[in-house]
Design a protein around this motif. Structure first.
Motif, PDB file in Angstrom:
ATOM      1  N   LYS A 251       0.853  -1.106   0.166  1.00  0.00           N
ATOM      2  CA  LYS A 251      -0.192  -0.041  -0.135  1.00  0.00           C
ATOM      3  C   LYS A 251       0.936   1.286  -0.031  1.00  0.00           C
ATOM      4  N   GLN A 252       1.821   1.349   0.777  1.00  0.00           N
ATOM      5  CA  GLN A 252       2.641   2.286   1.019  1.00  0.00           C
ATOM      6  C   GLN A 252       4.070   2.427   0.434  1.00  0.00           C
ATOM      7  N   ASN A 253       4.565   1.275   0.239  1.00  0.00           N
ATOM      8  CA  ASN A 253       5.872   0.899  -0.307  1.00  0.00           C
ATOM      9  C   ASN A 253       6.007  -0.147  -1.165  1.00  0.00           C
ATOM     10  N   ALA A 254       7.170  -0.320  -1.989  1.00  0.00           N
ATOM     11  CA  ALA A 254       7.400  -1.332  -2.812  1.00  0.00           C
ATOM     12  C   ALA A 254       8.940  -2.138  -2.389  1.00  0.00           C
ATOM     13  N   GLU A 255       8.680  -3.465  -2.227  1.00  0.00           N
ATOM     14  CA  GLU A 255       9.817  -4.034  -1.622  1.00  0.00           C
ATOM     15  C   GLU A 255      10.429  -5.283  -2.565  1.00  0.00           C
ATOM     16  N   LEU A 256      11.747  -5.223  -2.350  1.00  0.00           N
ATOM     17  CA  LEU A 256      12.603  -6.401  -3.039  1.00  0.00           C
ATOM     18  C   LEU A 256      13.456  -6.964  -2.173  1.00  0.00           C
ATOM     19  N   GLU A 257      13.747  -8.338  -2.230  1.00  0.00           N
ATOM     20  CA  GLU A 257      14.621  -9.067  -1.493  1.00  0.00           C
ATOM     21  C   GLU A 257      15.491  -9.609  -2.342  1.00  0.00           C
ATOM     22  N   THR A 258      16.856  -9.297  -2.449  1.00  0.00           N
ATOM     23  CA  THR A 258      17.823  -9.748  -3.340  1.00  0.00           C
ATOM     24  C   THR A 258      19.061 -10.137  -2.907  1.00  0.00           C
ATOM     25  N   GLU A 259      19.677 -11.076  -3.668  1.00  0.00           N
ATOM     26  CA  GLU A 259      21.292 -11.437  -3.297  1.00  0.00           C
ATOM     27  C   GLU A 259      21.946 -10.738  -3.883  1.00  0.00           C
ATOM     28  N   ASN A 260      21.703  -9.872  -4.925  1.00  0.00           N
ATOM     29  CA  ASN A 260      22.795  -9.242  -5.581  1.00  0.00           C
ATOM     30  C   ASN A 260      22.258  -7.690  -5.327  1.00  0.00           C
ATOM     31  N   LEU A 261      22.831  -7.021  -4.419  1.00  0.00           N
ATOM     32  CA  LEU A 261      22.470  -5.605  -4.049  1.00  0.00           C
ATOM     33  C   LEU A 261      23.044  -4.600  -4.939  1.00  0.00           C
ATOM     34  N   PRO A 262      24.227  -4.622  -5.509  1.00  0.00           N
ATOM     35  CA  PRO A 262      24.815  -3.770  -6.646  1.00  0.00           C
ATOM     36  C   PRO A 262      23.991  -4.101  -7.699  1.00  0.00           C
ATOM     37  N   GLU A 263      23.664  -4.916  -8.152  1.00  0.00           N
ATOM     38  CA  GLU A 263      22.858  -5.396  -9.463  1.00  0.00           C
ATOM     39  C   GLU A 263      21.408  -4.555  -9.346  1.00  0.00           C
ATOM     40  N   ALA A 264      20.849  -4.798  -8.019  1.00  0.00           N
ATOM     41  CA  ALA A 264      19.638  -4.077  -8.017  1.00  0.00           C
ATOM     42  C   ALA A 264      19.503  -2.599  -8.023  1.00  0.00           C
ATOM     43  N   ILE A 265      20.626  -2.066  -7.338  1.00  0.00           N
ATOM     44  CA  ILE A 265      20.881  -0.770  -7.460  1.00  0.00           C
ATOM     45  C   ILE A 265      21.154  -0.257  -8.821  1.00  0.00           C
ATOM     46  N   SER A 266      21.956  -1.018  -9.700  1.00  0.00           N
ATOM     47  CA  SER A 266      22.249  -0.628 -10.937  1.00  0.00           C
ATOM     48  C   SER A 266      20.910  -0.440 -11.856  1.00  0.00           C
ATOM     49  N   PHE A 267      20.227  -1.288 -11.552  1.00  0.00           N
ATOM     50  CA  PHE A 267      18.964  -1.361 -12.310  1.00  0.00           C
ATOM     51  C   PHE A 267      18.044  -0.096 -12.279  1.00  0.00           C
ATOM     52  N   LEU A 268      17.942   0.352 -10.775  1.00  0.00           N
ATOM     53  CA  LEU A 268      17.047   1.642 -10.720  1.00  0.00           C
ATOM     54  C   LEU A 268      17.742   2.734 -11.244  1.00  0.00           C
ATOM     55  N   LEU A 269      19.165   2.802 -11.034  1.00  0.00           N
ATOM     56  CA  LEU A 269      19.933   3.985 -11.574  1.00  0.00           C
ATOM     57  C   LEU A 269      19.751   3.964 -13.078  1.00  0.00           C
ATOM     58  N   GLU A 270      19.929   2.807 -13.756  1.00  0.00           N
ATOM     59  CA  GLU A 270      19.714   2.639 -15.287  1.00  0.00           C
ATOM     60  C   GLU A 270      18.485   3.074 -15.989  1.00  0.00           C
ATOM     61  N   ASN A 271      17.354   3.009 -15.200  1.00  0.00           N
ATOM     62  CA  ASN A 271      15.937   3.260 -15.356  1.00  0.00           C
ATOM     63  C   ASN A 271      15.367   4.832 -14.731  1.00  0.00           C
ATOM     64  N   HIS A 272      16.536   5.069 -14.328  1.00  0.00           N
ATOM     65  CA  HIS A 272      16.396   6.824 -13.784  1.00  0.00           C
ATOM     66  C   HIS A 272      15.151   6.803 -12.834  1.00  0.00           C
ATOM     67  N   ILE A 273      15.225   5.704 -11.907  1.00  0.00           N
ATOM     68  CA  ILE A 273      14.194   5.686 -10.799  1.00  0.00           C
ATOM     69  C   ILE A 273      14.663   6.309  -9.756  1.00  0.00           C
TER      70      ILE A 273
END
Length: 299
Positions: A251-273
């Protein structure tokens, strides 16, 4: 992390039962000199029974507790110091008088001025013990535990009921005592306290030790995933791409559980999120306890 070599307490196959229930069921661990060792577990786990055996208050049914460095002619009471969760002090007596009273119980004691300074009692020496705040009382109880210059100090829930500021002040005192080379056995229901103070922890459940080690090593062992959170208002227009990546929307947030933190952050940056308000959750000892036992330590 300090390097510990000398064993101060050696516990081997310790057992104790009450009316057919195994309160302590064959536990083994060593405590090393200069270490703060945390014994954690919910009520009924067996940690209080274990501690009482180590303190010489209760006898084990079987197994052994050995203090290898305890001098042959010294009684255990002179070698250890203790604070209990609930301690009754004499009525109508001041702090300084309490220190003097307890000093007379031992053949050898630390210099009172040293204790007063170490436990920060200077401003309350002439105060009636009944008029002490929670933090002041705990400092006095710590002083009484140190008065016989023990090698090992048992602290049973020492900060229960204290406000956050008083708790942190008490942590500072414990750290200063560790610097003197003292060994500390700590029981606590505060996981941040165990994480802050303990070099090693043992988690008890139903009379057994179910996990043991350094707090950070145990968290790395049991949790190899990071949890990321982003507020809904920052990511609404990117919902489809985030869902495709594995994000779960609440309702108030989105959540991701990941084993690869750098990759998850890179995805956000590459998509200008927008990641200005991203939260990366760190797993805690309470998370570990819930994973191992199915219950919170505070239940």
């Amino acid at each position: 992390m300090p390097h510990f070599q000398d064993i101060v307490i050696q516990i081997t196959d310790l057992k104790k039962s009450f009316k057919g229930i195994n309160a302590v069921d064959g536990i083994n661990f060593n405590v090393f000199k200069g270490q703060c060792f945390g014994l954690l577990g919910p009520n009924g786990a067996g940690k209080t029974t274990c501690i009482e055996i180590l303190e010489g208050i209760s006898k084990a049914d079987s197994g052994s507790v050995v203090f290898p460095a305890l001098p042959k002619k010294m009684h255990l009471n002179q070698y250890i110091g203790m604070t209990f969760q609930h301690t009754a002090l004499p009525d109508f007596i001041k702090v300084k008088e309490t220190l003097a009273l307890f000093s007379n119980l031992y053949p050898s004691t630390l210099d009172q001025n040293q204790i007063i300074q170490s436990c920060q009692l200077e401003d309350i020496l002439h105060r009636d013990v009944k008029k002490l705040s929670g933090g002041q009382r705990q400092r006095l109880l710590l002083a009484l535990a140190l008065i016989n210059d023990p090698e090992v100090i048992f602290l049973d829930e020492p900060t229960t009921g204290l406000d956050p500021h008083a708790r942190r002040d008490f942590w500072t005192l414990i750290e200063s005592i560790k610097q003197l080379g003292k060994t500390i056995i700590l029981t606590t229901h505060y996981m941040d306290e165990a994480h802050q103070l303990c070099d090693q922890i043992a988690i008890m459940h139903q009379g057994k030790i179910i996990e043991q080690g350094q707090p950070l090593e145990l968290l790395r062992k049991h949790f190899n995933r990071s949890v990321l959170n982003l507020p809904i208002e920052d990511i609404t227009e990117f919902k489809q791409s985030l869902e495709n990546y594995g994000w779960i929307f609440h309702k108030q947030n989105a959540e991701l559980e990941t084993e690869n933190l750098p990759e998850a952050i890179s995805f956000l940056l590459e998509n200008h999120i927008n990641i200005a308000h991203i939260n990366i959750q760190q797993r805690t000892l309470d998370d570990l306890f819930i994973k191992l036992t199915g219950n919170s330590l505070n239940d």
